[in-house]
Design an enzyme around this catalytic site. Structure first.
Site, PDB file in Angstrom:
ATOM      1  N   GLN A  87       0.874  -1.178   0.000  1.00 49.83           N
ATOM      2  CA  GLN A  87       0.000   0.000   0.000  1.00 49.83           C
ATOM      3  C   GLN A  87       0.907   1.223   0.000  1.00 49.83           C
ATOM      4  O   GLN A  87       1.456   1.614   1.020  1.00 49.83           O
ATOM      5  CB  GLN A  87      -0.917  -0.014   1.233  1.00 49.83           C
ATOM      6  CG  GLN A  87      -1.955   1.072   1.235  1.00 49.83           C
ATOM      7  CD  GLN A  87      -2.857   0.993   2.472  1.00 49.83           C
ATOM      8  OE1 GLN A  87      -2.580   0.279   3.425  1.00 49.83           O
ATOM      9  NE2 GLN A  87      -3.926   1.753   2.447  1.00 49.83           N
ATOM     10  N   VAL A  89       0.304   4.406  -0.457  1.00 52.66           N
ATOM     11  CA  VAL A  89      -0.246   5.580   0.221  1.00 52.66           C
ATOM     12  C   VAL A  89      -1.089   5.076   1.397  1.00 52.66           C
ATOM     13  O   VAL A  89      -1.990   4.261   1.199  1.00 52.66           O
ATOM     14  CB  VAL A  89      -1.126   6.419  -0.738  1.00 52.66           C
ATOM     15  CG1 VAL A  89      -1.759   7.591  -0.012  1.00 52.66           C
ATOM     16  CG2 VAL A  89      -0.299   6.911  -1.927  1.00 52.66           C
ATOM     17  N   HIS A  93      -7.660   2.861  -0.584  1.00 54.82           N
ATOM     18  CA  HIS A  93      -8.023   3.146  -1.974  1.00 54.82           C
ATOM     19  C   HIS A  93      -8.176   1.840  -2.725  1.00 54.82           C
ATOM     20  O   HIS A  93      -7.503   0.862  -2.448  1.00 54.82           O
ATOM     21  CB  HIS A  93      -7.010   4.073  -2.659  1.00 54.82           C
ATOM     22  CG  HIS A  93      -5.595   3.582  -2.653  1.00 54.82           C
ATOM     23  ND1 HIS A  93      -4.796   3.642  -1.529  1.00 54.82           N
ATOM     24  CD2 HIS A  93      -4.847   3.036  -3.632  1.00 54.82           C
ATOM     25  CE1 HIS A  93      -3.607   3.153  -1.823  1.00 54.82           C
ATOM     26  NE2 HIS A  93      -3.607   2.774  -3.094  1.00 54.82           N
ATOM     27  N   HIS A  95      -8.195   0.036  -6.429  1.00 56.86           N
ATOM     28  CA  HIS A  95      -7.731   0.156  -7.809  1.00 56.86           C
ATOM     29  C   HIS A  95      -8.786  -0.426  -8.738  1.00 56.86           C
ATOM     30  O   HIS A  95      -9.279  -1.534  -8.506  1.00 56.86           O
ATOM     31  CB  HIS A  95      -6.442  -0.650  -8.011  1.00 56.86           C
ATOM     32  CG  HIS A  95      -5.296  -0.158  -7.206  1.00 56.86           C
ATOM     33  ND1 HIS A  95      -4.308   0.644  -7.726  1.00 56.86           N
ATOM     34  CD2 HIS A  95      -4.964  -0.354  -5.898  1.00 56.86           C
ATOM     35  CE1 HIS A  95      -3.430   0.912  -6.790  1.00 56.86           C
ATOM     36  NE2 HIS A  95      -3.801   0.326  -5.670  1.00 56.86           N
TER      37      HIS A  95
END
Length: 134
Positions: A87, A89, A93, A95
């Site tokens: 990961q 960041v 999130h 994808h």
């Protein structure tokens, strides 16, 4: 960085947004049209996202998966989340990557193995099942 994108204070190629999430192009895409969907609220991993937020978040991810496929005339999509490992960041999130037959992406991004036996597979399944709240 994703918090700044979600709040509109950092630039991004925003594809869509809702009151709870924002979808924008990955600046280092696997394939062009690779979208990241991030909740507006800062949470690091999927397990940090409140259960009450799951339907809206994944409904938005579902919408983006359909839009990527239709808008780019893709044959399908790859939808994935990294939690902690890989990961890049520390903000949840998802994808959404457009796929076409013969695009060169094979399965997952890492080598795959096999269980030595059905007993070994069952042992792993049992370890996971043992910690799931009932």
């Amino acid at each position: 960085m994703f918090c700044a994108i979600a709040s509109g204070s950092a630039p991004a190629f925003v594809v869509a947004s809702s009151s709870s999430a924002v979808a924008f192009l990955d600046i280092r895409p696997v394939f062009k049209g690779h979208v990241l969907v991030a909740p507006r609220a800062h949470v690091v991993t999927l397990t940090d996202l409140p259960v009450a937020d799951l339907p809206e978040y994944f409904g938005f991810v579902r919408t983006l998966a359909a839009a990527v496929e239709t808008g780019l005339s893709a044959g399908g999509s790859f939808v994935a989340i990294n939690n902690k490992v890989s990961q890049s960041v520390p903000h949840l999130h998802t994808h959404v990557v457009p796929r076409t037959k013969g695009d060169g992406l094979r399965g997952f991004f890492w080598p795959r193995g096999k269980y030595e036996s059905d007993e070994e597979a069952l042992a792993y399944a049992s370890k996971i099942a043992a910690v799931i709240p009932s």
